[in-house]
Design an enzyme around this catalytic site. Structure first.
Site, PDB file in Angstrom:
ATOM      1  CE1 TYR A  50     -66.679  -1.450 -30.518  1.00 39.00           C
ATOM      2  CE2 TYR A  50     -66.970   0.957 -29.621  1.00 39.00           C
ATOM      3  CZ  TYR A  50     -66.508   0.133 -30.220  1.00 39.00           C
ATOM      4  OH  TYR A  50     -65.034   0.521 -30.652  1.00 39.00           O
ATOM      5  CD  GLU A  51     -71.431  -1.606 -33.820  1.00 38.48           C
ATOM      6  OE1 GLU A  51     -72.516  -2.165 -34.374  1.00 38.48           O
ATOM      7  OE2 GLU A  51     -71.138  -0.304 -33.874  1.00 38.48           O
ATOM      8  N   GLY A  52     -73.291  -5.196 -30.438  1.00 34.76           N
ATOM      9  CA  GLY A  52     -73.730  -6.657 -29.920  1.00 34.76           C
ATOM     10  C   GLY A  52     -72.660  -7.385 -29.415  1.00 34.76           C
TER      11      GLY A  52
END
Lengths: 589, 589
Positions: A429-431
């Site tokens: 997550y978060e890229g």
């Protein structure tokens, strides 16, 4: 943590800025002490229960795991959330680096509890960056205190890594507000019972917005309406309609959020029309470092658990010994290898993240223009590495933790498996970590023609020379390994910059091994700073055993991971032909 | 599989032995075909359900996951269990290599279903090796058919990797039987509802047994007594008293087994008194290869799943393209890198395991003394590598599978997470991978003064020369990388043999990186054989696209993992000082 802050991450530079007049060693010591107590005594005991009894959705309401509510109340009451926000916004005006150290401990205590707080932090930063005075008046104080929490609403089923495909709509109502409609998925702490309100930052499209990412705006959409006087109004038309069943992190509610199912969802725009991604990156860059620190925290927990187990568990005998009692498995060289891998990788990723945080603070608070610019460049460079390298290594560390436990690691009883399951999300997550690698070789490396990377490499080279000049043989050896590693990194960097002239495909093919190589060298660099400081401390009569252990772990790291950095140049520079497009049909044969 | 068997693993040598008169390419083709149907259509659909509804213990009875019973009935009816056992024992007399190929497919279909069958196989081998004629008469036929299953009862809470601490007791009753009492943990398929009887092979101590491993005997302890005529009698005093809750492999019941809780548990001794570990190793060596193949199978499944997803999932655009539709993520270089890593590691581990199986068969069936001895040495060398390298790589491959799925990989819905959770056990049971590494640098390397390793290295060198002499540039490149890799392996090997003269601690400190290095080189060796064969096939007018894909994947492997092999020498030869005994108290600071 204190050693990492001071001897590796350059925390002292923050005091020198004068921007934090109250900052002192005593204050930092007191904060770390209090933090340790809160994390150890209040939050850590909740970790296993949060895995077994995760968040649940009952009659449209999300209920968090046993004990979370009380622990969160204490978190707010103690002012932890406000630590690093400006005094003007109700914060304590301390460096973000201390907040990063705090969430390191909080993630070690309970990753699924900690993640909620970092989303609030990210949302506050976006609001500080882009909100109107009125929005700040309504939201900031309650969010800075932690009384209300924040949530990031980006992902939709067709828009994950690629946000250009976002379809959620925002229609102006004519009174300065917008009607929001659409569904978002994977919304961490999208709903919960820890706070009275959840302030959603939502990416959506205005009716006339251009296609793609140039047509995305950001909106503030509270769960509960906020009255003019800042008090809570009625319920907004926002709800959690499903919780995802996940591999781990069960204590963190991962929500499918429905906005405007009854056409009654209202929000206000945050920042300019169609410039939503800019705010998102403010929020996301901070969140990326925080996710890196999640990796550090959960790795630390897994390591401590495994170390205690290895000292306790008796199996086997020393080589050549055929009879007599069993010995703790810590006595077996292979177990120590695993423990030292865990320890050295965790320390390296901690040092990278803390150094990243110091750069973040310097970039915002240094009175010196050059220092600010330099720090800004370093922050940009380190952010994808903090995020991706720390979390990739956390996967490795937590898996080694399972391995050290043997069969007991695979059964859920011991808890070792939970760390591994929990950690796994952080690389996604978060890229995703692949996106981080693309950010590194793209925006971060090519954006300034390699200047920031070159400056970093130069610093590492100088550190290698310093270490090689030490009296201590082990520190010399570390210096030599660091020099080999940074030379390899320099070659890769040069190759990528050259390749970029001709083919981005070549560059992208090498992105992931380059990030790994960069992380290995950066970790070695910060650890080497610590080793040099440790050798000096011994000379000055410091605790020899303690500082020698620091040097030994760094030496282990150098032999294992700086050597690895050297070979990775081959992977980086093999270019696009090794990931040539083969017909997938042939690949499934 | 066929390409791996013939072009990499040297399957043809088995036909030449004359020991398998019925063996032909047609027969093998027909078997692989049938196997594919059974695995695909009958077993694979059960995999997800077995994770969601694992085995349960209800009123003292273990019930398996939905559909397992019917799938197992078909397994027995089709004669799959009997494939590789001698005709004299009711088997089909085919090579074990084919059984290994079968369980590769079966593990890809459902790992938790497949593991049960391999335990029966191991138990049969121990019985074939050590049982009396009477024991064979009573048990073999039913076990070879699969009508009854087998279970291995080794571990006790205080005796995991170290079996010297076993406490389970066996007291002679005077009538040729023994009363067994004690508890065993982590007993895979210790109880279940797939078959009428479970034949437990149990390690226990006779009353006057010496301490340690020299005092352990093995016993046959059936769940249901077996009458003189081979029919089932009453229930023995053996029961499953608990099922472990595990990270994965939920469909496989992991039992705590209680023997003789009512002092009425009877068994017979298998083999000689106090020589139980010998039989255990017969069973375990076969099981170790089978566990390696578990890694191969589950990695294959994860790969196929991820490949299909990457072709289907649309996100992002090609480098430099700013507008227009999204492209399948397969088009992104970084995603292909992950897929090729998965593919090449899976193929390499498959080739190692199949070559190990061919060596196993040749060691038992070749009419030529030299060939048998050579094969026996190779089998010994490859077994720890098949087990540990394949399963370590399976952890990596299944984790990459999650990564390719992004957020969808972390939610359980897609199934990608299950492969990762399931795979994680394979590096632990049947001797942890650390134990395998110790076996490799100890018994296998030092046992013959490095002869087997030296012979293997010589073969690899010759293969490198062959590849370098190929017309195809990529195959030449593969040859050059293989030469670098094997040169590094040779250095490590020599270093370990020298170090062994002085300090086993030095040797053990390098065990794990040595096994990794050996596996990387062995994988490269077998893949290179395939690449050379593929280049020849192209010259002879074969399917160019298909064979070029084989070469491309091998080249990818060479650039990623043979280069890695080179650097690992540093880790192997750093010796014991890098894992020096540091005070654990300093390590938790």
């Amino acid at each position: 943590m204190s050693f990492t802050l001071n001897q590796m991450a350059g925390f002292a530079a923050l005091e020198k800025t004068g921007a934090f007049p109250e900052l002192s060693d005593d204050l930092v010591g007191a904060i770390l002490e209090e933090m340790g107590k809160y994390c150890d005594q209040v939050v850590a005991p909740l970790n296993k229960g949060s895995d077994e009894q995760g968040a649940v959705l009952e009659n449209g309401v999300v209920r968090t795991s046993p004990g979370f509510k009380e622990a969160y109340r204490q978190y707010v009451d103690a002012g932890w959330n406000a630590l690093a926000f400006p005094e003007s916004a109700g914060g304590q005006g301390l460096p973000s680096t201390l907040a990063v150290a705090f969430i390191d401990g909080l993630n070690a205590a309970c990753m699924s509890f900690a993640i909620g707080t970092t989303l609030t932090t990210g949302a506050i930063k976006a609001i500080l960056h882009a909100a109107t005075d009125e929005q700040k008046r309504l939201y900031l104080e309650k969010m800075v205190s932690g009384e209300w929490t924040g949530a990031m609403n980006l992902t939709e089923p067709q828009a994950g890594s690629d946000l250009s495909a976002i379809r959620t709509k925002a229609e102006p109502t004519g009174d300065g507000r917008y009607k929001i409609s659409g569904q978002k998925i994977y919304i961490t702490y999208g709903d919960h019972d820890l706070a009275d309100n959840v302030v959603h930052l939502v990416l959506a499209r205005l009716p006339d917005a251009p296609e793609g990412t140039a047509g995305i705006s950001m909106f503030i959409v509270p769960k509960m309406h906020v009255n003019e006087d800042g008090s809570l109004g009625g319920r907004n038309d926002v709800q959690c309609i499903k919780l995802e069943e996940k591999m781990g992190l069960h204590g963190s509610p991962t929500c499918v959020m429905a906005f405007g199912e009854n056409n009654e969802c209202y929000g206000t725009i945050l920042g300019e029309e169609n410039k939503g991604l800019r705010n998102m990156f403010v929020m996301m860059n901070s969140a990326r470092l925080d996710v890196g620190v999640q990796g550090v925290g959960v790795a630390e927990r897994a390591y401590q658990h495994a170390l205690a187990f290895a000292q306790d568990r008796q199996q086997g005998r020393a080589p050549g010994v055929r009879s007599g009692g069993m010995i703790p498995i810590y006595e077996h060289a292979d177990v120590r290898r695993m423990l030292y891998s865990m320890k050295s990788l965790t320390e390296a990723s901690r040092a990278i993240c803390y150094a990243n945080a110091v750069a973040y603070d310097l970039a915002r608070h240094s009175p010196d223009d050059d220092q600010r610019a330099e720090a800004k460049a370093l922050e940009g460079l380190l952010t994808p590495i903090s995020k991706a390298w720390s979390t990739d290594r956390a996967n490795e560390v937590t898996s080694l933790g399972v391995q050290i436990h043997g069969g007991m690691g695979y059964v859920e009883e011991t808890g070792a498996a939970q760390y591994m399951r929990d950690a796994r999300i952080a690389g996604i997550y978060e890229g995703t970590n692949g996106i981080q690698a693309m950010d590194l070789v793209g925006r971060k490396l090519q954006g300034d023609g390699g200047a920031a990377a070159g400056a970093f490499i130069q610093n590492v080279k100088e550190q290698a020379i310093i270490a090689k000049a030490a009296k201590d043989h082990d520190v010399q050896h570390i210096g030599a390994r660091l020099e080999e590693g940074v030379t390899a990194l320099e070659q890769s960097t040069q190759w990528l910059l050259n390749a970029a002239q001709n083919s981005q495909e070549d560059v992208l093919a090498g992105a992931t091994p380059y990030l790994k190589q960069f992380g290995n060298v950066a970790g070695g660099y910060y650890l080497a700073r610590g080793a040099v400081a440790a050798a000096l401390a011994i000379n000055e009569g410091g605790d020899t055993a303690y500082f020698n252990a620091k040097i030994a772990i760094t030496k282990f790291y150098a032999d294992a991971y700086l050597t690895e950095a050297v070979y990775l140049t081959d992977s980086v520079t093999s270019g696009a032909d090794i990931v040539a497009r083969l017909d997938p049909a042939l690949l499934s044969a």
